[in-house]
Design a protein around this motif. Sequence first.
Motif, short mmCIF file in Angstrom:
data_model
loop_
_atom_site.label_atom_id
_atom_site.label_comp_id
_atom_site.label_asym_id
_atom_site.label_seq_id
_atom_site.Cartn_x
_atom_site.Cartn_y
_atom_site.Cartn_z
N PHE A 10 0.86 -1.17 0.00
CA PHE A 10 0.00 0.00 0.00
C PHE A 10 0.90 1.23 0.00
CE2 PHE A 10 -2.36 -3.33 2.20
CZ PHE A 10 -3.59 -3.28 1.56
N ALA A 11 0.36 2.35 -0.45
CA ALA A 11 1.09 3.62 -0.41
C ALA A 11 0.54 4.45 0.73
CB ALA A 11 0.95 4.36 -1.73
N VAL B 38 5.47 6.69 0.77
CA VAL B 38 6.25 5.52 1.15
C VAL B 38 5.37 4.30 0.92
CG1 VAL B 38 7.34 4.29 3.08
CG2 VAL B 38 7.60 6.76 2.89
N PHE B 39 5.95 3.23 0.42
CA PHE B 39 5.22 1.99 0.22
C PHE B 39 5.37 1.11 1.45
CE2 PHE B 39 6.60 3.35 -4.05
CZ PHE B 39 5.36 3.59 -4.61
N ILE C 6 -1.01 -2.02 -4.36
CA ILE C 6 0.01 -1.92 -5.41
C ILE C 6 0.57 -3.32 -5.64
CG2 ILE C 6 2.24 -0.90 -6.01
CD1 ILE C 6 1.02 1.30 -3.83
N LYS C 7 0.59 -3.73 -6.88
CA LYS C 7 1.06 -5.07 -7.22
C LYS C 7 2.55 -5.23 -6.92
CE LYS C 7 -2.16 -5.51 -11.06
NZ LYS C 7 -2.28 -5.61 -12.51
N ALA D 272 9.31 -3.47 -10.44
CA ALA D 272 9.67 -2.67 -11.62
C ALA D 272 10.36 -1.37 -11.19
CB ALA D 272 8.42 -2.37 -12.45
N ILE D 273 9.87 -0.75 -10.12
CA ILE D 273 10.51 0.48 -9.62
C ILE D 273 11.92 0.16 -9.15
CG2 ILE D 273 10.43 2.25 -7.82
CD1 ILE D 273 7.31 1.94 -7.93
N LYS D 274 12.08 -0.95 -8.42
CA LYS D 274 13.40 -1.35 -7.92
C LYS D 274 14.36 -1.59 -9.08
CE LYS D 274 11.83 -3.36 -3.57
NZ LYS D 274 11.65 -4.59 -2.78
#
Length: 133
Positions: free
Chosen positions: A17-18, A67-68, A98-99, A105-107
């Motif tokens: 979650f964000a 922040v996630f 958030i999947k 993908a962000i990492k």
Amino acid sequence: MKVKPKPYCMIDSKKWFAVYTRPRTEKKVADNLSRRKIETYCPLNRVTRQWSDRRKIIYEPLFTSYVFVKAAEKDLAALKQTDGIINIVYFLNRPAVIKDSEINAIKRFLNENTNVKLEKTSVTVSDNVRILN
């Protein structure tokens, strides 16, 4: 007498979650949650800053004020009590999930790129766009 089996109870699994934070408290919020054994991800962008007397490499949050957090949905209310967290990000009146693939993908993107700059661009439905990469 026949005993009915208990219905299968689905375990509330953890999801990403964000959370929306106060400005410039992203790293502090992530650190506070990590100390409480809560998995977080605050994507940091490696940026070179130039001052009049020196250059320095600093790490600043890629998404300012976000922040996630990987948590069970039932634990989100308690997260909002954390100092620095303003709210959970919602979509259609539910906490936005958030999947895992999006986080990965962000990492991957940040591992491959430095000095990333986010730009907001207004795009309407009728606009033509070209995807270069």
